[in-house]
Design a protein around this motif. Structure first.
Motif, PDB file in Angstrom:
ATOM      1  N   THR A 187       1.861   1.869  -3.417  1.00 45.09           N
ATOM      2  CA  THR A 187       1.123   2.403  -4.427  1.00 45.09           C
ATOM      3  C   THR A 187       0.953   3.846  -4.253  1.00 45.09           C
ATOM      4  O   THR A 187       0.608   4.749  -4.989  1.00 45.09           O
ATOM      5  CB  THR A 187      -0.427   1.645  -3.774  1.00 45.09           C
TER       6      THR A 187
ATOM      7  N   GLU B 152       0.879  -1.406   0.056  1.00 44.48           N
ATOM      8  CA  GLU B 152       0.047   0.137   0.140  1.00 44.48           C
ATOM      9  C   GLU B 152       0.881   1.098   0.049  1.00 44.48           C
ATOM     10  O   GLU B 152       0.510   2.211  -0.612  1.00 44.48           O
ATOM     11  CB  GLU B 152      -0.883  -0.039   1.152  1.00 44.48           C
TER      12      GLU B 152
ATOM     13  N   ALA C 220      -3.542   4.447   7.118  1.00 40.66           N
ATOM     14  CA  ALA C 220      -4.116   5.175   5.802  1.00 40.66           C
ATOM     15  C   ALA C 220      -4.738   6.670   6.185  1.00 40.66           C
ATOM     16  O   ALA C 220      -4.343   7.510   5.437  1.00 40.66           O
ATOM     17  CB  ALA C 220      -5.222   4.714   5.261  1.00 40.66           C
TER      18      ALA C 220
ATOM     19  N   PHE D 216      -6.356   2.605  -0.747  1.00 43.24           N
ATOM     20  CA  PHE D 216      -5.586   2.110   0.294  1.00 43.24           C
ATOM     21  C   PHE D 216      -6.496   0.846   0.589  1.00 43.24           C
ATOM     22  O   PHE D 216      -7.153   0.999   1.463  1.00 43.24           O
ATOM     23  CB  PHE D 216      -5.193   3.114   1.342  1.00 43.24           C
ATOM     24  N   GLU D 217      -5.802  -0.411   0.457  1.00 47.63           N
ATOM     25  CA  GLU D 217      -6.502  -1.476   0.945  1.00 47.63           C
ATOM     26  C   GLU D 217      -6.249  -1.686   2.482  1.00 47.63           C
ATOM     27  O   GLU D 217      -4.949  -1.430   3.059  1.00 47.63           O
ATOM     28  CB  GLU D 217      -5.879  -2.839   0.219  1.00 47.63           C
ATOM     29  N   THR D 218      -7.170  -2.254   3.134  1.00 42.42           N
ATOM     30  CA  THR D 218      -7.015  -2.355   4.508  1.00 42.42           C
ATOM     31  C   THR D 218      -6.957  -3.861   4.964  1.00 42.42           C
ATOM     32  O   THR D 218      -6.624  -4.172   6.128  1.00 42.42           O
ATOM     33  CB  THR D 218      -8.213  -1.883   5.433  1.00 42.42           C
TER      34      THR D 218
END
Length: 427
Positions: A355, A352, A391, A379-381
């Motif tokens: 990214t 992340e 994030a 933003f993947e959790t």
């Protein structure tokens, strides 16, 4: 099972954040108090507990095996021990505290206790505690990887005695065994064998709380813990504000050059406040403790650091977020075990932060983070509350950080999105 995803645009700060926050109690202390209260010889009261997914699932699990847990009052939970009986089914959610603290207690239950949880919970390591319990005579059926789902066939007692555990994957393997050990017929002499045990402050919290409940604990020999058999007292537990939960708010002060005070911080704490204060100071903050609470001030500078985070590994995601916004590179090491947390946190942070534009080098036990101009992105959790916190911190300084699921913060702080939005609005 967790609720459906809640996408969330992390708010950005227009200026310095200045606020005093009051946060719910420590998850770690609430979980330990619940277990000790369930095993006590009389009723207990838990004042200022954390009401969140992990702790309400813990309370539900204890009710399922015969403990009366009244959580109707947000500020005072009451626990009345009773005969521990099965059969019972326990939903661990994604909580390491439940899946590591309750199987030893389940061995004291008269009857079978089944454990399962969220899909990723089946990937979290449990083998060391299962192997140790089996060596103590507890019958356990588990998955092929010695994880969830599992069934503990409680016999109403555990003889105890001497045992060995490899707790290099989680200090919770030691804590889980120690919390029930005073109720073992012979107590427990537990020896760790393997690489160093992480998160030592959490182990100290366990032994402090055991002693506060009346247990006799000897930890004078490194990597060895002796708990004498004997009763645990019912008592009133006053839960401290959660230090790990406070870290994103402290980080907000650092990112924006503001000041955030955590109200209600005790003079003497069972949480790793000294270690965290030293790290935040090294990153460029000013940390003070007064009668008003614990205050972190941003100085306008965020410095890169080289740090061993093995004692405060739960804080790695937010510290990594600060490192991505710093004025120089950082190396955060000593946390290989967080690959077995709610998600593989090292791999998740590497993906992340990359990214968003940071330069990342991934090590088996941590990350090197090279700050570069960051950009807004999804933003993947990974269903991990600490990833959402990371994030949110970056979002204060970088517009357009879209958090895939802020709902995962309900694990430890259900009101996080509202608190955070209010904080950003005061900038």
């Amino acid at each position: 099972m967790p609720a459906e995803l809640r996408p969330w645009l992390a708010p950005s700060a227009a200026g310095p954040v200045t606020a005093t926050v009051r946060l719910p109690g420590s998850k770690s202390m609430t979980a330990r108090a619940l277990v000790l209260a369930a095993l006590a010889d009389g009723p207990s009261v838990i004042e200022a507990p954390l009401r969140a997914r992990d702790t309400t699932l813990m309370a539900a699990a204890l009710r399922a095996i015969g403990v009366a847990v009244d959580t109707s009052d947000d500020d005072r939970w009451r626990v009345e021990p009773g005969p521990l009986r099965g059969p019972a089914t326990v939903d661990v959610g994604l909580a390491g505290t439940i899946m590591r603290f309750l199987p030893p207690l389940a061995g004291l239950v008269d009857g079978p206790v089944e454990f399962d949880g969220d899909p990723h919970a089946r990937n979290r390591p449990l083998r060391p505690i299962i192997e140790t319990l089996r060596s103590l005579g507890v019958t356990i059926e588990a998955s092929a990887s010695d994880g969830l789902p599992l069934t503990v066939h409680g016999a109403g007692l555990i003889e105890g005695g001497e045992a060995v555990v490899d707790a290099s994957g989680s200090s919770q393997f030691v804590s889980g065994l120690l919390l029930s050990a005073a109720r073992f017929t012979k107590g427990l002499t537990l020896r760790h064998q393997g690489p160093p045990v992480p998160s030592a402050p959490h182990l100290r919290m366990t032994t402090h709380m055991l002693r506060a409940a009346g247990a006799v604990v000897d930890e004078s020999v490194p990597d060895t813990w002796v708990v004498e058999p004997g009763p645990l007292r019912g008592r009133t537990w006053t839960i401290e504000p959660d230090l790990s939960g406070a870290l994103p708010f402290f980080a907000a002060a650092m990112v924006t050059g503001g000041a955030v005070t955590l109200a209600g911080w005790p003079e003497a704490s069972w949480q790793p406040v000294e270690q965290l204060s030293a790290l935040l100071t090294e990153l460029g903050a000013e940390v003070t403790r007064t009668g008003d609470g614990l205050t972190v001030r941003g100085t306008g500078t965020l410095r890169g650091i080289t740090a061993d985070l093995s004692e405060v590994s739960e804080m790695t995601p937010v510290l990594a977020a600060l490192a991505a916004l710093a004025d120089g590179p950082s190396e955060l090491r000593g946390v290989e075990h967080i690959r077995g947390h709610e998600t593989d946190r090292i791999a998740a942070l590497a993906a992340e932060l990359t990214t968003l534009g940071a330069g990342i080098t991934e090590f088996p036990d941590g990350l090197r983070i090279e700050p570069r101009p960051l950009r807004g992105a999804s933003f993947e959790t990974y269903a991990d509350h600490r990833m959402a916190h990371a994030a949110a911190v970056i979002g204060l300084a970088v517009q357009g950080v879209q958090v895939t699921d802020v709902g995962c913060t309900s694990k430890t702080l259900p009101e996080f999105p509202e608190l955070w939005a209010g904080l950003a609005a005061r900038s």
